[in-house]
Design a protein around this motif. Structure first.
Motif, mmCIF file in Angstrom:
data_model
loop_
_atom_site.group_PDB
_atom_site.id
_atom_site.type_symbol
_atom_site.label_atom_id
_atom_site.label_comp_id
_atom_site.label_asym_id
_atom_site.label_seq_id
_atom_site.Cartn_x
_atom_site.Cartn_y
_atom_site.Cartn_z
ATOM 1 N N ALA A 98 -8.843 5.824 10.924
ATOM 2 C CA ALA A 98 -7.453 6.102 10.565
ATOM 3 C C ALA A 98 -7.301 5.959 9.050
ATOM 4 C CB ALA A 98 -6.499 5.130 11.263
ATOM 5 N N VAL A 99 -6.161 6.398 8.555
ATOM 6 C CA VAL A 99 -5.793 6.091 7.173
ATOM 7 C C VAL A 99 -5.133 4.714 7.173
ATOM 8 C CG1 VAL A 99 -4.435 6.751 5.165
ATOM 9 C CG2 VAL A 99 -5.507 8.519 6.576
ATOM 10 N N TYR A 100 -5.675 3.814 6.403
ATOM 11 C CA TYR A 100 -5.168 2.454 6.323
ATOM 12 C C TYR A 100 -4.318 2.303 5.061
ATOM 13 C CZ TYR A 100 -8.036 0.919 10.208
ATOM 14 O OH TYR A 100 -8.585 0.749 11.465
ATOM 15 N N TYR A 101 -3.133 1.703 5.236
ATOM 16 C CA TYR A 101 -2.192 1.513 4.144
ATOM 17 C C TYR A 101 -1.886 0.025 3.964
ATOM 18 C CZ TYR A 101 -1.066 6.481 4.786
ATOM 19 O OH TYR A 101 -1.121 7.852 4.895
ATOM 20 N N CYS A 102 -1.866 -0.394 2.728
ATOM 21 C CA CYS A 102 -1.400 -1.733 2.390
ATOM 22 C C CYS A 102 0.122 -1.680 2.238
ATOM 23 C CB CYS A 102 -2.058 -2.152 1.079
ATOM 24 S SG CYS A 102 -1.485 -3.722 0.414
ATOM 25 N N ASN A 103 0.773 -2.769 2.599
ATOM 26 C CA ASN A 103 2.231 -2.843 2.522
ATOM 27 C C ASN A 103 2.633 -4.197 1.956
ATOM 28 O OD1 ASN A 103 4.766 -4.002 4.192
ATOM 29 N ND2 ASN A 103 5.074 -1.830 3.780
ATOM 30 N N ALA A 104 3.685 -4.202 1.149
ATOM 31 C CA ALA A 104 4.173 -5.467 0.596
ATOM 32 C C ALA A 104 5.680 -5.413 0.415
ATOM 33 C CB ALA A 104 3.498 -5.767 -0.732
ATOM 34 N N ILE A 105 6.310 -6.547 0.602
ATOM 35 C CA ILE A 105 7.734 -6.718 0.329
ATOM 36 C C ILE A 105 7.833 -7.618 -0.895
ATOM 37 C CG2 ILE A 105 9.968 -7.420 1.209
ATOM 38 C CD1 ILE A 105 8.690 -5.143 2.771
ATOM 39 N N VAL A 106 8.374 -7.092 -1.985
ATOM 40 C CA VAL A 106 8.364 -7.839 -3.243
ATOM 41 C C VAL A 106 9.759 -7.917 -3.840
ATOM 42 C CG1 VAL A 106 6.021 -6.997 -3.684
ATOM 43 C CG2 VAL A 106 7.959 -5.881 -4.787
ATOM 44 N N LYS A 107 9.935 -8.918 -4.694
ATOM 45 C CA LYS A 107 11.102 -9.019 -5.567
ATOM 46 C C LYS A 107 10.576 -8.961 -6.989
ATOM 47 C CE LYS A 107 14.324 -12.069 -4.816
ATOM 48 N NZ LYS A 107 15.546 -11.233 -4.729
ATOM 49 N N ARG A 108 11.131 -8.075 -7.786
ATOM 50 C CA ARG A 108 10.639 -7.909 -9.159
ATOM 51 C C ARG A 108 11.183 -8.985 -10.086
ATOM 52 N NH1 ARG A 108 8.872 -2.285 -9.139
ATOM 53 N NH2 ARG A 108 9.583 -1.351 -7.172
ATOM 54 N N THR A 109 12.443 -9.412 -9.852
ATOM 55 C CA THR A 109 13.053 -10.510 -10.606
ATOM 56 C C THR A 109 13.800 -11.387 -9.605
ATOM 57 O OG1 THR A 109 15.194 -9.487 -11.038
ATOM 58 C CG2 THR A 109 13.398 -8.931 -12.541
ATOM 59 N N ILE A 110 14.308 -12.508 -10.091
ATOM 60 C CA ILE A 110 15.003 -13.437 -9.213
ATOM 61 C C ILE A 110 16.262 -12.825 -8.612
ATOM 62 C CG2 ILE A 110 16.364 -14.506 -11.054
ATOM 63 C CD1 ILE A 110 15.863 -17.219 -9.616
ATOM 64 N N ILE A 111 16.845 -11.839 -9.300
ATOM 65 C CA ILE A 111 18.089 -11.234 -8.806
ATOM 66 C C ILE A 111 17.861 -9.864 -8.183
ATOM 67 C CG2 ILE A 111 19.532 -12.488 -10.460
ATOM 68 C CD1 ILE A 111 19.696 -9.882 -12.093
ATOM 69 N N SER A 112 16.632 -9.382 -8.195
ATOM 70 C CA SER A 112 16.361 -8.053 -7.652
ATOM 71 C C SER A 112 16.423 -8.063 -6.139
ATOM 72 C CB SER A 112 14.976 -7.571 -8.091
ATOM 73 O OG SER A 112 14.866 -7.465 -9.476
ATOM 74 N N PRO A 113 16.794 -6.945 -5.557
ATOM 75 C CA PRO A 113 16.670 -6.829 -4.098
ATOM 76 C C PRO A 113 15.199 -6.714 -3.722
ATOM 77 C CG PRO A 113 17.256 -4.708 -5.034
ATOM 78 C CD PRO A 113 17.311 -5.705 -6.160
ATOM 79 N N ARG A 114 14.910 -6.918 -2.457
ATOM 80 C CA ARG A 114 13.531 -6.759 -2.011
ATOM 81 C C ARG A 114 13.163 -5.278 -1.953
ATOM 82 N NH1 ARG A 114 15.441 -11.252 0.473
ATOM 83 N NH2 ARG A 114 14.069 -13.086 0.483
ATOM 84 N N ASP A 115 11.999 -4.958 -2.437
ATOM 85 C CA ASP A 115 11.468 -3.596 -2.386
ATOM 86 C C ASP A 115 10.268 -3.566 -1.449
ATOM 87 O OD1 ASP A 115 11.976 -2.930 -5.929
ATOM 88 O OD2 ASP A 115 13.271 -2.558 -4.201
ATOM 89 N N GLU A 116 10.155 -2.483 -0.718
ATOM 90 C CA GLU A 116 8.986 -2.284 0.132
ATOM 91 C C GLU A 116 8.039 -1.323 -0.579
ATOM 92 O OE1 GLU A 116 9.557 -0.410 3.976
ATOM 93 O OE2 GLU A 116 7.874 -1.571 4.798
ATOM 94 N N LEU A 117 6.801 -1.739 -0.754
ATOM 95 C CA LEU A 117 5.806 -0.933 -1.449
ATOM 96 C C LEU A 117 4.672 -0.555 -0.496
ATOM 97 C CD1 LEU A 117 5.451 -3.016 -4.743
ATOM 98 C CD2 LEU A 117 6.998 -1.106 -4.296
ATOM 99 N N TRP A 118 4.081 0.591 -0.783
ATOM 100 C CA TRP A 118 2.937 1.062 -0.004
ATOM 101 C C TRP A 118 1.773 1.388 -0.937
ATOM 102 C CZ3 TRP A 118 2.864 0.927 5.234
ATOM 103 C CH2 TRP A 118 4.088 0.815 5.884
ATOM 104 N N GLY A 119 0.572 1.082 -0.489
ATOM 105 C CA GLY A 119 -0.612 1.493 -1.210
ATOM 106 C C GLY A 119 -0.863 2.978 -1.009
ATOM 107 N N GLN A 120 -1.891 3.474 -1.686
ATOM 108 C CA GLN A 120 -2.160 4.914 -1.661
ATOM 109 C C GLN A 120 -2.754 5.380 -0.336
ATOM 110 O OE1 GLN A 120 -4.045 2.656 -3.239
ATOM 111 N NE2 GLN A 120 -6.197 3.318 -3.400
ATOM 112 N N GLY A 121 -3.256 4.469 0.455
ATOM 113 C CA GLY A 121 -3.852 4.832 1.733
ATOM 114 C C GLY A 121 -5.299 5.274 1.563
ATOM 115 N N THR A 122 -6.139 4.848 2.476
ATOM 116 C CA THR A 122 -7.556 5.215 2.437
ATOM 117 C C THR A 122 -8.031 5.544 3.847
ATOM 118 O OG1 THR A 122 -8.004 3.760 0.556
ATOM 119 C CG2 THR A 122 -9.900 4.441 1.890
#
Length: 121
Positions: A91-115
């Motif tokens: 399958a294509v495997y994707y990395c995923n992360a939920i991050v905050k860029r600053t203390i006041i930022s909302p959470r962002d969901e990020l995805w890797g490029q997939g392999t």
């Protein structure tokens, strides 16, 4: 700009092992969660493994006992050790992360490029 960069092996014979890595780079305040998903040809994206978060991890039933997820918080990196691989793990495997860029930022969901991970029979 925050991004996820994946690396690691992608081709193995049935019964073999692979290790995937995913590093988050850029300006990050916190990483709340990291995990791995996969999408086989003609199928939807599914959770493979998630965590550890708060000491707990979640695995898809199909990979329990064969795959291990781990994190190195000092490197903002998550790993997926895959053992006893089967052709159906292809399958294509994707990395995923939920991050905050600053203390006041909302959470962002990020995805890797997939392999594409290919397990040959």
């Amino acid at each position: 700009q925050v991004q996820l960069v994946e690396s690691g092996g992608a081709l193995v014979q049935s019964g073999g092992s692979l290790r995937r890595s995913c590093a988050a780079s850029g300006s990050i305040f916190t990483i709340d969660a990291m995990g791995w998903y996969r999408q086989a040809s003609g199928k939807g994206r599914e959770l493979v493994a998630h965590g550890p978060t708060g000491g707990s991890t979640n695995y898809a039933d199909s990979v329990k006992g064969r795959f291990t997820i781990s994190r190195d918080n000092s490197k903002n990196t998550v790993y997926l050790q895959m053992n006893s691989l089967k052709p159906e793990d292809t399958a294509v495997y994707y990395c995923n992360a939920i991050v905050k860029r600053t203390i006041i930022s909302p959470r962002d969901e990020l995805w890797g490029q997939g392999t594409l991970v290919t397990v040959s029979s």
